[in-house]
Design an enzyme around this catalytic site. Structure first.
Site, PDB file in Angstrom:
ATOM      1  N   LYS A  32     -40.315  66.535 -30.114  1.00 18.29           N
ATOM      2  CA  LYS A  32     -41.677  66.561 -30.647  1.00 18.29           C
ATOM      3  C   LYS A  32     -41.960  65.337 -31.490  1.00 18.29           C
ATOM      4  O   LYS A  32     -43.056  64.775 -31.432  1.00 18.29           O
ATOM      5  CB  LYS A  32     -41.872  67.842 -31.473  1.00 18.29           C
ATOM      6  CG  LYS A  32     -43.260  67.994 -32.089  1.00 18.29           C
ATOM      7  CD  LYS A  32     -43.366  69.308 -32.834  1.00 18.29           C
ATOM      8  CE  LYS A  32     -44.704  69.457 -33.545  1.00 18.29           C
ATOM      9  NZ  LYS A  32     -45.842  69.589 -32.623  1.00 18.29           N
ATOM     10  N   LYS A  61     -45.481  59.970 -37.323  1.00 20.72           N
ATOM     11  CA  LYS A  61     -46.297  60.825 -36.453  1.00 20.72           C
ATOM     12  C   LYS A  61     -47.724  60.910 -36.979  1.00 20.72           C
ATOM     13  O   LYS A  61     -48.697  60.795 -36.213  1.00 20.72           O
ATOM     14  CB  LYS A  61     -45.690  62.231 -36.378  1.00 20.72           C
ATOM     15  CG  LYS A  61     -46.488  63.190 -35.504  1.00 20.72           C
ATOM     16  CD  LYS A  61     -45.939  64.598 -35.558  1.00 20.72           C
ATOM     17  CE  LYS A  61     -46.336  65.304 -36.823  1.00 20.72           C
ATOM     18  NZ  LYS A  61     -46.183  66.778 -36.749  1.00 20.72           N
ATOM     19  N   SER A  79     -54.658  73.962 -44.137  1.00 21.99           N
ATOM     20  CA  SER A  79     -54.209  72.715 -43.517  1.00 21.99           C
ATOM     21  C   SER A  79     -55.156  71.594 -43.884  1.00 21.99           C
ATOM     22  O   SER A  79     -56.380  71.727 -43.740  1.00 21.99           O
ATOM     23  CB  SER A  79     -54.150  72.859 -41.992  1.00 21.99           C
ATOM     24  OG  SER A  79     -53.868  71.604 -41.392  1.00 21.99           O
ATOM     25  N   ARG A  84     -53.538  59.392 -36.313  1.00 22.32           N
ATOM     26  CA  ARG A  84     -54.784  58.899 -36.898  1.00 22.32           C
ATOM     27  C   ARG A  84     -55.180  57.562 -36.284  1.00 22.32           C
ATOM     28  O   ARG A  84     -56.351  57.306 -36.012  1.00 22.32           O
ATOM     29  CB  ARG A  84     -54.629  58.779 -38.416  1.00 22.32           C
ATOM     30  CG  ARG A  84     -54.628  60.136 -39.128  1.00 22.32           C
ATOM     31  CD  ARG A  84     -53.968  60.045 -40.502  1.00 22.32           C
ATOM     32  NE  ARG A  84     -54.074  61.314 -41.243  1.00 22.32           N
ATOM     33  CZ  ARG A  84     -53.308  62.367 -41.012  1.00 22.32           C
ATOM     34  NH1 ARG A  84     -52.390  62.332 -40.061  1.00 22.32           N
ATOM     35  NH2 ARG A  84     -53.461  63.477 -41.728  1.00 22.32           N
ATOM     36  N   GLN A 129     -55.384  69.032 -42.166  1.00 21.41           N
ATOM     37  CA  GLN A 129     -55.837  68.446 -40.908  1.00 21.41           C
ATOM     38  C   GLN A 129     -57.281  68.812 -40.587  1.00 21.41           C
ATOM     39  O   GLN A 129     -57.970  68.065 -39.891  1.00 21.41           O
ATOM     40  CB  GLN A 129     -54.916  68.864 -39.762  1.00 21.41           C
ATOM     41  CG  GLN A 129     -53.551  68.210 -39.837  1.00 21.41           C
ATOM     42  CD  GLN A 129     -52.621  68.663 -38.745  1.00 21.41           C
ATOM     43  OE1 GLN A 129     -52.953  69.530 -37.925  1.00 21.41           O
ATOM     44  NE2 GLN A 129     -51.420  68.106 -38.719  1.00 21.41           N
ATOM     45  N   ASP A 179     -43.963  69.440 -45.685  1.00 21.08           N
ATOM     46  CA  ASP A 179     -43.174  69.194 -44.480  1.00 21.08           C
ATOM     47  C   ASP A 179     -41.714  68.914 -44.805  1.00 21.08           C
ATOM     48  O   ASP A 179     -40.850  69.017 -43.927  1.00 21.08           O
ATOM     49  CB  ASP A 179     -43.754  68.027 -43.680  1.00 21.08           C
ATOM     50  CG  ASP A 179     -44.872  68.462 -42.739  1.00 21.08           C
ATOM     51  OD1 ASP A 179     -45.089  69.680 -42.579  1.00 21.08           O
ATOM     52  OD2 ASP A 179     -45.534  67.578 -42.156  1.00 21.08           O
ATOM     53  N   SER A 224     -51.665  69.671 -49.154  1.00 24.29           N
ATOM     54  CA  SER A 224     -51.124  68.420 -48.600  1.00 24.29           C
ATOM     55  C   SER A 224     -52.083  67.249 -48.784  1.00 24.29           C
ATOM     56  O   SER A 224     -52.346  66.480 -47.857  1.00 24.29           O
ATOM     57  CB  SER A 224     -50.776  68.602 -47.112  1.00 24.29           C
ATOM     58  OG  SER A 224     -49.856  69.645 -46.932  1.00 24.29           O
ATOM     59  N   ARG A 264     -41.975  78.591 -41.467  1.00 19.37           N
ATOM     60  CA  ARG A 264     -40.819  77.828 -41.929  1.00 19.37           C
ATOM     61  C   ARG A 264     -40.121  78.462 -43.132  1.00 19.37           C
ATOM     62  O   ARG A 264     -38.900  78.331 -43.271  1.00 19.37           O
ATOM     63  CB  ARG A 264     -41.227  76.383 -42.239  1.00 19.37           C
ATOM     64  CG  ARG A 264     -41.485  75.572 -40.976  1.00 19.37           C
ATOM     65  CD  ARG A 264     -41.915  74.159 -41.270  1.00 19.37           C
ATOM     66  NE  ARG A 264     -42.084  73.425 -40.006  1.00 19.37           N
ATOM     67  CZ  ARG A 264     -42.739  72.287 -39.894  1.00 19.37           C
ATOM     68  NH1 ARG A 264     -43.304  71.732 -40.966  1.00 19.37           N
ATOM     69  NH2 ARG A 264     -42.850  71.685 -38.720  1.00 19.37           N
TER      70      ARG A 264
END
Length: 416
Positions: free
Chosen positions: A400, A10, A155, A15, A157, A302, A182, A333
């Site tokens: 997803k 994913k 994050s 990307r 991201q 994750d 991460s 989570r």
């Protein structure tokens, strides 16, 4: 030994779609992930005016280095965090007014550090509801570039979106990161950007911060093969480690793999599993032993639910630390894992950024509260291998990232 064909990553697919859209020429992506997230990203590109042609095993994207082909667009990001964070950055490089919205689940997830950074770079951004969240309107006039500071402790991201944007700026971009979670995902980004012709350097600052400097090179189209998803592979690796005599090989996730989540196999090795990684792939084999341990999973968070779901079968407590960012994923989570383990009669303690699970045979039957999170379903499918009667209140949310997960995992279970 069972050989499992895991769908494309994913993270790599998202990307690659950004890079292909921004590149000069037509890019072909081989074996991209076909799931709700990646389809949503592709649909978002189409809404912005990019040409995307999808075949079963290859997607072809005509790049537009100058930005979106439309000057006005509405983009629905579904549940996809990469779609919701990367596409506004891509749109900021163009010219026009672009409106973004997302599912209620994605609306709850934060954007603030990224949108603040984009505004500093000259994009005009307006939040339609809560500041720092979707819905979001980007009024773009191109990005000149420059220097900024970013907190990516929530994050990675945010940093990835800005790095991906860097080669599209007029003068280049320098991002000084004061905190980063991460980090392996950022390494994926850098490696892929270089594959598309970008030039990036990294320097360590005296205060402990880190600066990424991206040259305004643009991108070159290429033919790019998407490797299997390491996070998805973790469920099959964990299942093999759990079941005495079992072994599983995932081809395509070997010594040259980009994804940091492959390091989950190192956690399994510490617990007692036999792990072999070659250039061709990775094999996990049960030794009949699962030891308790304390592990920092900040860089591979994750896979925290995978370990949490496996933990009751260890011979001692499993403590997972430094995973505060998992509280702002598709759901909280940490809390979801604790709730479901307690439903199964397992003793659990949690803190702001940690969870500790004591050994104990989970008791069924019980319904797992998935909270609409694909990783909760796939993780507790591992628990279900040794716990009859586990069901899920929303088993379909695996669409997803892996729509065929249940069929694939059931076929694997029958080989054990």
């Amino acid at each position: 030994m069972t050989v499992i064909d895991i769908p494309g990553s994913k993270s790599v697919t998202a990307r690659a779609l950004f890079l292909a859209a921004a590149a000069h020429g037509t890019t072909t992506l081989l074996r991209p992930l076909r799931s709700d997230d990646s389809e949503g990203f592709a649909e978002g590109l189409k809404a912005l005016g990019y040409a995307v042609r999808q075949e079963p095993d290859a997607w072809h994207i005509e790049g537009r280095p100058a930005g979106p082909g439309r000057t006005e667009a509405d983009v629905y990001c579904r549940d996809g965090a990469t779609t919701a964070r990367f596409l506004p950055a891509l749109a900021a490089a163009g010219h026009g007014t672009f409106r973004f919205d997302a599912s209620p689940q994605m609306r709850r997830r934060p954007l603030g550090p990224l949108t603040t950074a984009l505004a500093e770079l000259g994009a005009e951004l307006t939040h339609g509801d809560r500041e720092g969240h979707h819905p979001l309107t980007v009024t773009a006039r191109g990005i000149r570039g420059g220097a900024l500071r970013l907190d990516a402790g929530q994050s990675s991201q945010y940093l990835t979106a800005l790095l991906l944007l860097g080669p599209l700026t007029a003068e280049g971009l320098a991002v000084t990161v004061t905190d980063l979670v991460s980090e392996p995902y950022v390494e994926i980004t850098l490696a892929m950007m270089r594959s598309f012709g970008a030039e990036i350097t990294r320097t360590e600052e005296a205060d402990g911060a880190r600066t990424y400097t991206v040259a305004p090179t643009g991108y070159r189209a290429t033919r790019y093969a998407v490797e299997p998803d390491a996070s998805t592979a973790s469920y099959f690796f964990a299942a093999a480690a759990l079941h005495p005599g079992a072994a599983v090989t995932v081809p395509g996730l070997g010594t040259g793999a980009l994804q940091g989540d492959l390091a989950f196999t190192g956690v399994l090795r510490r617990m007692g599993a036999d792990v072999t990684t070659t250039a061709e792939g990775t094999t996990v084999r049960s030794t009949g032993t699962l030891r308790g341990l304390t592990v920092n999973m900040r860089d591979i968070s994750d896979t925290m639910p995978t370990l949490a779901a496996l933990a009751p079968f260890a011979d001692g407590p499993v403590r997972i630390e430094d995973v505060a960012n998992t509280r702002v994923k598709e759901c909280d989570r940490l809390d979801a894992c604790a709730e479901n383990l307690r439903r199964l009669g397992v003793s659990v303690a949690t803190g702001p950024d940690w969870i500790e699970i004591r050994p104990g045979v989970p008791a069924g039957p019980a319904e797992i509260a998935t909270r609409g999170d694909h990783r909760i379903v796939m993780s507790f499918a591992v628990t279900a291998l040794r716990t009859p009667g586990i069901t899920f209140d929303d088993p379909g949310c695996v669409r997803k990232t892996f729509p065929d997960f249940h069929a694939a995992f059931d076929a694997f279970r029958r080989t054990l």
